[in-house]
Design an enzyme around this catalytic site. Structure first.
Site, PDB file in Angstrom:
ATOM      1  N   HIS A  12       0.780  -1.523   0.217  1.00  0.00           N
ATOM      2  CA  HIS A  12       0.035  -0.061   0.027  1.00  0.00           C
ATOM      3  C   HIS A  12       0.888   1.221  -0.054  1.00  0.00           C
ATOM      4  O   HIS A  12       1.455   1.426   1.128  1.00  0.00           O
ATOM      5  CB  HIS A  12      -1.051   0.003   1.068  1.00  0.00           C
ATOM      6  CG  HIS A  12      -2.191   1.003   1.074  1.00  0.00           C
ATOM      7  ND1 HIS A  12      -3.239   1.051   1.365  1.00  0.00           N
ATOM      8  CD2 HIS A  12      -1.771   2.465   1.079  1.00  0.00           C
ATOM      9  CE1 HIS A  12      -4.057   2.174   1.475  1.00  0.00           C
ATOM     10  NE2 HIS A  12      -3.173   3.015   1.330  1.00  0.00           N
ATOM     11  N   HIS A  31       0.969   5.213  -2.304  1.00  0.00           N
ATOM     12  CA  HIS A  31       0.632   6.137  -3.216  1.00  0.00           C
ATOM     13  C   HIS A  31       1.751   6.695  -4.112  1.00  0.00           C
ATOM     14  O   HIS A  31       2.222   7.943  -3.729  1.00  0.00           O
ATOM     15  CB  HIS A  31      -0.076   7.245  -2.793  1.00  0.00           C
ATOM     16  CG  HIS A  31      -1.508   6.724  -1.926  1.00  0.00           C
ATOM     17  ND1 HIS A  31      -2.615   6.788  -2.521  1.00  0.00           N
ATOM     18  CD2 HIS A  31      -1.396   6.028  -0.825  1.00  0.00           C
ATOM     19  CE1 HIS A  31      -3.637   6.111  -1.670  1.00  0.00           C
ATOM     20  NE2 HIS A  31      -2.639   5.927  -0.653  1.00  0.00           N
ATOM     21  N   GLN A  83      -9.646   9.031  -5.105  1.00  0.00           N
ATOM     22  CA  GLN A  83      -9.010   9.575  -3.884  1.00  0.00           C
ATOM     23  C   GLN A  83     -10.571  10.559  -3.480  1.00  0.00           C
ATOM     24  O   GLN A  83     -10.592  10.775  -2.364  1.00  0.00           O
ATOM     25  CB  GLN A  83      -7.949  10.585  -4.312  1.00  0.00           C
ATOM     26  CG  GLN A  83      -7.490  11.456  -3.040  1.00  0.00           C
ATOM     27  CD  GLN A  83      -7.199  10.608  -1.923  1.00  0.00           C
ATOM     28  OE1 GLN A  83      -6.070  10.116  -1.829  1.00  0.00           O
ATOM     29  NE2 GLN A  83      -8.004  10.539  -0.822  1.00  0.00           N
ATOM     30  N   HIS A 133      -9.630   1.637   0.775  1.00  0.00           N
ATOM     31  CA  HIS A 133      -9.459   2.594   2.061  1.00  0.00           C
ATOM     32  C   HIS A 133     -10.400   2.446   2.805  1.00  0.00           C
ATOM     33  O   HIS A 133     -11.625   3.394   2.502  1.00  0.00           O
ATOM     34  CB  HIS A 133      -8.983   4.076   1.539  1.00  0.00           C
ATOM     35  CG  HIS A 133      -7.579   4.224   0.842  1.00  0.00           C
ATOM     36  ND1 HIS A 133      -7.222   3.728  -0.237  1.00  0.00           N
ATOM     37  CD2 HIS A 133      -6.494   4.886   1.504  1.00  0.00           C
ATOM     38  CE1 HIS A 133      -5.905   3.915  -0.358  1.00  0.00           C
ATOM     39  NE2 HIS A 133      -5.339   4.609   0.631  1.00  0.00           N
ATOM     40  N   GLU A 187     -10.782   4.785   7.541  1.00  0.00           N
ATOM     41  CA  GLU A 187      -9.711   5.388   8.018  1.00  0.00           C
ATOM     42  C   GLU A 187     -10.231   6.716   8.776  1.00  0.00           C
ATOM     43  O   GLU A 187     -10.011   7.762   8.369  1.00  0.00           O
ATOM     44  CB  GLU A 187      -8.820   5.714   6.886  1.00  0.00           C
ATOM     45  CG  GLU A 187      -7.429   6.157   7.252  1.00  0.00           C
ATOM     46  CD  GLU A 187      -6.515   6.487   6.237  1.00  0.00           C
ATOM     47  OE1 GLU A 187      -6.717   6.435   5.105  1.00  0.00           O
ATOM     48  OE2 GLU A 187      -5.387   6.828   6.513  1.00  0.00           O
ATOM     49  N   ASP A 231       2.384   3.290   3.006  1.00  0.00           N
ATOM     50  CA  ASP A 231       1.416   4.421   2.360  1.00  0.00           C
ATOM     51  C   ASP A 231       2.016   5.772   1.803  1.00  0.00           C
ATOM     52  O   ASP A 231       1.797   5.994   0.688  1.00  0.00           O
ATOM     53  CB  ASP A 231       0.719   4.698   3.873  1.00  0.00           C
ATOM     54  CG  ASP A 231      -0.810   5.234   3.383  1.00  0.00           C
ATOM     55  OD1 ASP A 231      -1.088   5.168   2.064  1.00  0.00           O
ATOM     56  OD2 ASP A 231      -1.628   5.403   4.116  1.00  0.00           O
TER      57      ASP A 231
END
Ligand SMILES: [Zn+2]
Length: 418
Positions: free
Chosen positions: A57, A59, A153, A211, A214, A310
């Site tokens: 994971h 980005h 996102q 996701h 969170e 992440d």
């Protein structure tokens, strides 16, 4: 090409082994193997040898954007991070994203990572990030395995046409369906996004990585719906819930009930310890919550759970360097996983468990018949590797060195420091 690696210390095994590699594939692992005439013999000197690190994971389209004008996240919250990214992403180009992503991949690979699952923001009608990361997946496939998640996102339903963009991204070749239900404007929209995610995964035969929850809000319960739907579709093992921070805040009666479903569904969990200890608990005064999911309890229940990086210097998190050993060190502290048995098995959290999450078990692992992909740590036991946060001495892929490092040498005239 035949290679024989000798004095190989494998995890959990007392005796040193030999590994015979032919044309990049592990042919044999045994205590003694007769050296074939034409073989190159390589001595690994008893250092601990494990499958490569997995970062399931990250980005890569966001890396190294933290210092961009307008990207500074003053509150340090997840939601301001999303806002800063949204406000500063309009000038991205495929080439620029690729250059930053390569810098991030380089950091990960030099620390021993060979398998990466990256999210690509697809709430962008131009698909700039997606195009860049799909190109890199192909261009770099000989040295690193990359999976790309079609990640909305800014929401599937909080962003105009978000769900259609996710579907288009899957048609363009993304490996996984993503979602962000806790960011949608209403609980119902979040639920709708989970239904859509599972529908798309079935329709296009893709993996899922959401996701999920969170947030510290113990009422954020999209994990329940995700695991129930995945279970009913029989795709639990191809499904991943990332973060699930709210599960760390849920009451124990609820958690007890949900744990049964999670086990039955066989879904995978990714926790990002450095990120979430930093981002979560921001609305708490004291006591402040740790913001992580129930990693220890999931692991104890034999539900697959792994750690990930992440971010690397993006609007969500200013640091991050792709060093999975550092992530692991933080994770086992924050999650209180330090019985000697847990320490001896801690490397699983950044190796085999991550591979299971990426659904690549067929090609991953130090076993006969699989590609000869492995790393060598500067440690001679599992305990020392964790205690010393050992670095890597080598990363090998298909039997060839991707890189080698020298063991640390201390220069000193002081006797006891030698
Ligand atoms: Zn993420």
């Amino acid at each position: 090409m035949i290679k024989l690696f000798k004095n190989v210390r494998l995890k959990g095994q007392k005796e040193l082994k030999m590994i015979l590699v032919e044309d990049g594939t592990i042919k044999k692992i045994a205590e003694q193997i007769a050296v074939p005439d034409e073989a190159e013999v390589i001595d690994l000197q008893g250092y601990l040898t494990v499958p490569p690190y997995v970062d399931p994971h990250i980005h890569l389209d966001y890396v190294f954007t933290a210092r961009k004008e307008g990207a500074l996240n003053g509150t340090g919250t997840l939601f301001e991070g999303i806002q800063r990214w949204s406000e500063t992403k309009s000038d991205l180009t495929v080439e620029e994203v690729k250059q930053r992503a390569i810098a991030g991949i380089k950091k990960e690979m030099t620390a021993g990572v060979q398998y990466i699952r990256t999210h690509a923001d697809v709430t962008d009608p131009n698909f700039t990030s997606l195009k860049a990361l799909l190109e890199l997946r192909e261009e770099l496939k000989d040295i690193v395995t990359i999976q790309v998640v079609a990640f909305p996102q800014e929401g599937m339903y909080a962003y105009k046409g978000g769900d259609e963009l996710v579907e288009e991204a899957l048609k363009m070749g993304a490996d996984c369906v993503g979602a962000i239900p806790h960011y949608e404007f209403a609980r119902e929209f979040g639920e709708k996004s989970i239904h859509k995610t599972v529908d798309l995964a079935v329709k296009y035969d893709k993996l899922i990585d959401v996701h999920c929850d969170e947030t510290d809000d113990d009422q954020s319960r999209f994990l329940e719906l995700l695991s129930a739907l995945s279970y009913m579709e029989g795709i639990g093992s191809k499904t991943t819930a990332s973060h699930t921070c709210s599960f760390g805040s849920a009451n124990n009666s609820y958690a007890f009930r949900l744990m049964k479903l999670l086990k039955k569904a066989e879904i995978n969990f990714i926790s990002c310890p450095t990120e979430n200890i930093y981002l979560q608990g921001r609305q708490d005064t004291y006591p402040k919550r740790r913001g992580l999911t129930r990693v220890k309890e999931l692991n104890d229940a034999k539900i697959n759970v792994c750690f990930a990086q992440d971010s690397m210097s993006d609007p969500w998190y200013p640091l991050g360097n792709g060093n999975m050993m550092m992530i692991l060190d933080h994770g086992i502290h924050i999650c209180q996983m330090m019985s000697f048995e847990e320490i001896d098995n801690a490397l699983d959290l950044i190796t085999v468990n991550g591979a299971k999450t990426m659904h690549i078990q067929d090609e991953y692992g130090l076993e006969e018949g699989k590609p000869a992909n492995f790393i060598v740590l500067e440690a001679k036991s599992e305990f020392d590797a964790i205690c010393e946060r050992a670095g890597i001495l080598a990363s090998v892929r298909n039997g060839e060195y991707l890189l080698k490092k020298e063991p640390q040498v201390i220069q000193t005239d002081i006797e006891i420091l030698k």
